[in-house]
Design a protein around this motif. Structure first.
Motif, PDB file in Angstrom:
ATOM      1  N   MET A   1      18.255  12.381   2.534  1.00 53.35           N
ATOM      2  CA  MET A   1      16.890  12.065   2.935  1.00 53.35           C
ATOM      3  C   MET A   1      16.915  11.694   4.421  1.00 53.35           C
ATOM      4  N   ASN A   2      16.080  12.365   5.212  1.00 53.15           N
ATOM      5  CA  ASN A   2      16.069  12.069   6.645  1.00 53.15           C
ATOM      6  C   ASN A   2      15.305  10.773   6.927  1.00 53.15           C
ATOM      7  N   LEU A   3      15.393  10.324   8.163  1.00 51.32           N
ATOM      8  CA  LEU A   3      14.834   9.036   8.555  1.00 51.32           C
ATOM      9  C   LEU A   3      13.321   8.967   8.335  1.00 51.32           C
ATOM     10  N   THR A   4      12.611  10.015   8.708  1.00 56.27           N
ATOM     11  CA  THR A   4      11.154  10.012   8.531  1.00 56.27           C
ATOM     12  C   THR A   4      10.781   9.897   7.058  1.00 56.27           C
ATOM     13  N   ASN A   5      11.510  10.577   6.199  1.00 54.42           N
ATOM     14  CA  ASN A   5      11.236  10.482   4.761  1.00 54.42           C
ATOM     15  C   ASN A   5      11.538   9.097   4.222  1.00 54.42           C
ATOM     16  N   GLN A   6      12.563   8.447   4.756  1.00 56.09           N
ATOM     17  CA  GLN A   6      12.867   7.079   4.345  1.00 56.09           C
ATOM     18  C   GLN A   6      11.766   6.113   4.787  1.00 56.09           C
ATOM     19  N   ILE A   7      11.275   6.323   5.989  1.00 53.94           N
ATOM     20  CA  ILE A   7      10.174   5.489   6.497  1.00 53.94           C
ATOM     21  C   ILE A   7       8.929   5.714   5.645  1.00 53.94           C
ATOM     22  N   TYR A   8       8.642   6.965   5.342  1.00 51.12           N
ATOM     23  CA  TYR A   8       7.482   7.305   4.524  1.00 51.12           C
ATOM     24  C   TYR A   8       7.601   6.686   3.126  1.00 51.12           C
ATOM     25  N   ALA A   9       8.774   6.780   2.526  1.00 48.40           N
ATOM     26  CA  ALA A   9       8.975   6.223   1.186  1.00 48.40           C
ATOM     27  C   ALA A   9       8.741   4.717   1.176  1.00 48.40           C
ATOM     28  N   GLN A  10       9.232   4.035   2.208  1.00 48.17           N
ATOM     29  CA  GLN A  10       9.030   2.591   2.270  1.00 48.17           C
ATOM     30  C   GLN A  10       7.560   2.253   2.524  1.00 48.17           C
ATOM     31  N   ALA A  11       6.915   2.987   3.418  1.00 49.21           N
ATOM     32  CA  ALA A  11       5.495   2.742   3.702  1.00 49.21           C
ATOM     33  C   ALA A  11       4.654   2.978   2.454  1.00 49.21           C
ATOM     34  N   LEU A  12       4.977   4.013   1.723  1.00 46.75           N
ATOM     35  CA  LEU A  12       4.247   4.323   0.488  1.00 46.75           C
ATOM     36  C   LEU A  12       4.441   3.205  -0.530  1.00 46.75           C
ATOM     37  N   LEU A  13       5.647   2.700  -0.627  1.00 43.13           N
ATOM     38  CA  LEU A  13       5.936   1.594  -1.535  1.00 43.13           C
ATOM     39  C   LEU A  13       5.154   0.343  -1.131  1.00 43.13           C
ATOM     40  N   LEU A  14       5.147   0.046   0.169  1.00 42.30           N
ATOM     41  CA  LEU A  14       4.431  -1.132   0.665  1.00 42.30           C
ATOM     42  C   LEU A  14       2.918  -1.007   0.518  1.00 42.30           C
ATOM     43  N   SER A  15       2.424   0.218   0.550  1.00 43.91           N
ATOM     44  CA  SER A  15       0.970   0.429   0.486  1.00 43.91           C
ATOM     45  C   SER A  15       0.400   0.101  -0.884  1.00 43.91           C
ATOM     46  N   GLY A  16       1.219   0.191  -1.914  1.00 43.57           N
ATOM     47  CA  GLY A  16       0.727  -0.094  -3.263  1.00 43.57           C
ATOM     48  C   GLY A  16      -0.028   1.057  -3.882  1.00 43.57           C
ATOM     49  N   GLY A  17      -0.025   2.208  -3.264  1.00 42.42           N
ATOM     50  CA  GLY A  17      -0.702   3.383  -3.813  1.00 42.42           C
ATOM     51  C   GLY A  17      -1.847   3.847  -2.937  1.00 42.42           C
ATOM     52  N   LEU A  18      -1.879   5.131  -2.682  1.00 44.24           N
ATOM     53  CA  LEU A  18      -2.901   5.713  -1.822  1.00 44.24           C
ATOM     54  C   LEU A  18      -3.451   6.986  -2.450  1.00 44.24           C
ATOM     55  N   GLU A  19      -4.580   7.422  -1.955  1.00 43.60           N
ATOM     56  CA  GLU A  19      -5.130   8.719  -2.356  1.00 43.60           C
ATOM     57  C   GLU A  19      -4.327   9.814  -1.662  1.00 43.60           C
ATOM     58  N   ALA A  20      -4.411  11.029  -2.167  1.00 45.06           N
ATOM     59  CA  ALA A  20      -3.629  12.148  -1.629  1.00 45.06           C
ATOM     60  C   ALA A  20      -3.897  12.371  -0.139  1.00 45.06           C
ATOM     61  N   LYS A  21      -5.156  12.266   0.266  1.00 46.08           N
ATOM     62  CA  LYS A  21      -5.515  12.464   1.678  1.00 46.08           C
ATOM     63  C   LYS A  21      -4.853  11.398   2.555  1.00 46.08           C
ATOM     64  N   GLN A  22      -4.850  10.156   2.084  1.00 46.05           N
ATOM     65  CA  GLN A  22      -4.230   9.068   2.832  1.00 46.05           C
ATOM     66  C   GLN A  22      -2.711   9.227   2.871  1.00 46.05           C
ATOM     67  N   GLU A  23      -2.118   9.731   1.792  1.00 49.94           N
ATOM     68  CA  GLU A  23      -0.670   9.950   1.768  1.00 49.94           C
ATOM     69  C   GLU A  23      -0.254  10.974   2.814  1.00 49.94           C
ATOM     70  N   ALA A  24      -1.042  12.039   2.942  1.00 53.55           N
ATOM     71  CA  ALA A  24      -0.735  13.064   3.947  1.00 53.55           C
ATOM     72  C   ALA A  24      -0.835  12.488   5.355  1.00 53.55           C
ATOM     73  N   LEU A  25      -1.854  11.689   5.594  1.00 51.09           N
ATOM     74  CA  LEU A  25      -2.013  11.046   6.899  1.00 51.09           C
ATOM     75  C   LEU A  25      -0.876  10.062   7.156  1.00 51.09           C
ATOM     76  N   LEU A  26      -0.488   9.316   6.125  1.00 48.16           N
ATOM     77  CA  LEU A  26       0.594   8.347   6.275  1.00 48.16           C
ATOM     78  C   LEU A  26       1.895   9.043   6.661  1.00 48.16           C
ATOM     79  N   LYS A  27       2.151  10.207   6.105  1.00 48.92           N
ATOM     80  CA  LYS A  27       3.377  10.938   6.447  1.00 48.92           C
ATOM     81  C   LYS A  27       3.397  11.298   7.937  1.00 48.92           C
ATOM     82  N   LEU A  28       2.259  11.745   8.455  1.00 47.62           N
ATOM     83  CA  LEU A  28       2.161  12.043   9.891  1.00 47.62           C
ATOM     84  C   LEU A  28       2.333  10.781  10.734  1.00 47.62           C
ATOM     85  N   LEU A  29       1.727   9.703  10.297  1.00 44.53           N
ATOM     86  CA  LEU A  29       1.827   8.448  11.029  1.00 44.53           C
ATOM     87  C   LEU A  29       3.255   7.909  11.020  1.00 44.53           C
ATOM     88  N   CYS A  30       3.983   8.124   9.939  1.00 44.59           N
ATOM     89  CA  CYS A  30       5.385   7.700   9.870  1.00 44.59           C
ATOM     90  C   CYS A  30       6.229   8.478  10.871  1.00 44.59           C
TER      91      CYS A  30
END
Length: 118
Positions: A1-30
């Motif tokens: 797993m590359n660094l960006t994916n690790q950051i995304y996984a942690q951000a997703l975990l911290l977020s407590g759950g997001l809608e699909a549109k927000q998840e896509a945006l979060l990946k870009l922001l990570c």
């Protein structure tokens, strides 16, 4: 797993759950948070040198950016007759996340001063 994916996984975990549109945006922001933060590290340091703190801080920065984007459509101010409605500090959550990220990554940055202990 590359660094960006690790950051995304942690951000997703911290977020407590997001809608699909927000998840896509979060990946870009990570990805953006990772690139920006890597450029701010002290000379000679890489993200791998402070990996756990780097991932934590980048995920918090990404969540702060996501939180700030959600505030864009909230009520700023409206006046009807004698009554005025405005939003309270809508950036409080984003500012808190950024502050926490700054505390975590501060010792590794070239553009930050931080106390390590007394």
């Amino acid at each position: 797993m590359n660094l960006t994916n690790q950051i995304y996984a942690q951000a997703l975990l911290l977020s407590g759950g997001l809608e699909a549109k927000q998840e896509a945006l979060l990946k870009l922001l990570c990805r953006g948070a990772s690139n920006s933060l890597a450029g701010r590290l002290r000379t000679g340091l890489t993200p791998d040198d402070c990996k756990a703190d780097f991932i934590a801080a980048a995920s918090l920065y990404a969540l702060a950016a996501l939180s700030g984007s959600d505030d864009m459509d909230k009520l700023e101010q409206i006046t009807v007759g004698d009554m005025t409605l405005r939003r309270s500090d809508a950036n409080a959550a984003a500012n808190c996340l950024r502050y926490q990220a700054d505390l975590i990554i501060g010792p590794y940055l070239k553009d930050r001063f931080s106390f390590r202990g007394v």
